[in-house]
Design a protein around this motif. Structure first.
Motif, PDB file in Angstrom:
ATOM      1  N   SER A  39      55.790  42.044  38.811  1.00  4.90           N
ATOM      2  CA  SER A  39      54.624  42.311  37.975  1.00  4.90           C
ATOM      3  C   SER A  39      53.999  43.646  38.378  1.00  4.90           C
ATOM      4  CB  SER A  39      53.594  41.186  38.146  1.00  4.90           C
ATOM      5  OG  SER A  39      53.112  41.165  39.482  1.00  4.90           O
ATOM      6  N   ASN A  40      53.157  44.189  37.514  1.00  2.00           N
ATOM      7  CA  ASN A  40      52.448  45.423  37.814  1.00  2.00           C
ATOM      8  C   ASN A  40      51.148  45.120  38.547  1.00  2.00           C
ATOM      9  OD1 ASN A  40      54.404  47.000  36.447  1.00  2.00           O
ATOM     10  ND2 ASN A  40      53.430  46.495  34.478  1.00  2.00           N
ATOM     11  N   PRO A  44      52.113  43.285  43.475  1.00  5.96           N
ATOM     12  CA  PRO A  44      53.283  42.924  42.660  1.00  5.96           C
ATOM     13  C   PRO A  44      53.930  41.627  43.154  1.00  5.96           C
ATOM     14  CG  PRO A  44      53.352  45.230  43.319  1.00  5.96           C
ATOM     15  CD  PRO A  44      52.271  44.596  44.127  1.00  5.96           C
TER      16      PRO A  44
END
Length: 227
Positions: A39-40, A44
């Motif tokens: 994920s950003n 993360p």
């Protein structure tokens, strides 16, 4: 790209909870060196998702999760890479690359198949003797745990089929359950209900989930990896 992963959670791990299983899989994915998508943001993490969490105490023979990937990797390479870093009691059995438009596994879950094994004894023989009569009931009310607490619920609609088989050393029951708008049924509650109906005492047993089911367009239930 996403990978559908069929894995086995062995008997020695049956008392490990879902969150611990998720952490173990995340650590293995990081160690594997596979092109996992994170994920950003500032923290993360791997967007790992499971089709249906497994109840504590149940062995999972064909559990399902989906893993997001950054780049292309073959199904065999993914399986080999994961099995190289997983313990022997947690193994990848099959992988399948999913098209971008394939639904989330959780949204496809429509039921489960279980196998309940137990040795012969006075108590288990009593439960086995009453199996057919219990399955013939149109309704059976039991205290089912929900988010709002324990509530009486008719558990019979959750069960679509069952078969009792006698082996040399004991009994086994094959059970198929479905998910409804009211949720799903834990196999342990079904077994407790069988014991209560037959007035059988407790007896040792092991429950295996043998398949997570999805519904085909014609309404039939099949193992999700076959959809």
């Amino acid at each position: 790209m996403r990978m559908m992963v069929v894995f086995e959670k062995g008997e020695t791990l049956r008392y490990i909870g879902h969150l611990d299983l998720m952490r173990a899989m995340q650590r293995a994915l990081r160690r594997s060196g596979l092109p996992i998508r994170y994920s950003n943001g500032f923290n993360p993490h791997i967007r790992l998702s499971f089709a249906v969490p497994l109840s504590v105490g149940v062995v999972g023979l064909r559990e399902l999760m989906e893993v997001p990937l950054e780049g292309g990797v073959t199904e065999q390479a993914f399986q080999d890479g994961m099995n190289a870093v997983l313990p022997g009691c947690l193994r990848i059995r099959q992988c399948r690359a999913l098209a971008d438009g394939f639904p989330a596994l959780m949204s496809l879950a429509a039921g489960s198949r279980y196998l309940i094994r137990f040795p012969r004894s006075a108590e288990s023989d009593r439960a086995a003797a009453g199996f057919e009569a219990f399955m013939a009931l149109e309704h059976y009310t039991a205290a089912r745990r929900t988010k709002s607490g324990e509530n009486p619920c008719d558990i019979r609609p959750f069960v679509t089929g069952g078969e009792l088989r006698k082996g040399e050393d004991g009994w086994e029951i094959a059970l198929e359950t479905v998910s409804t708008a009211a949720g799903s049924l834990k196999p342990s509650l079904w077994l407790d209900s069988l014991r209560a109906f037959t007035e059988a005492g407790e007896f040792p047993h092991i429950i295996y989930r043998t398949a997570i089911l999805a519904r085909k367009p014609d309404g039939t239930l099949v193992p999700m990896e076959e959809v």
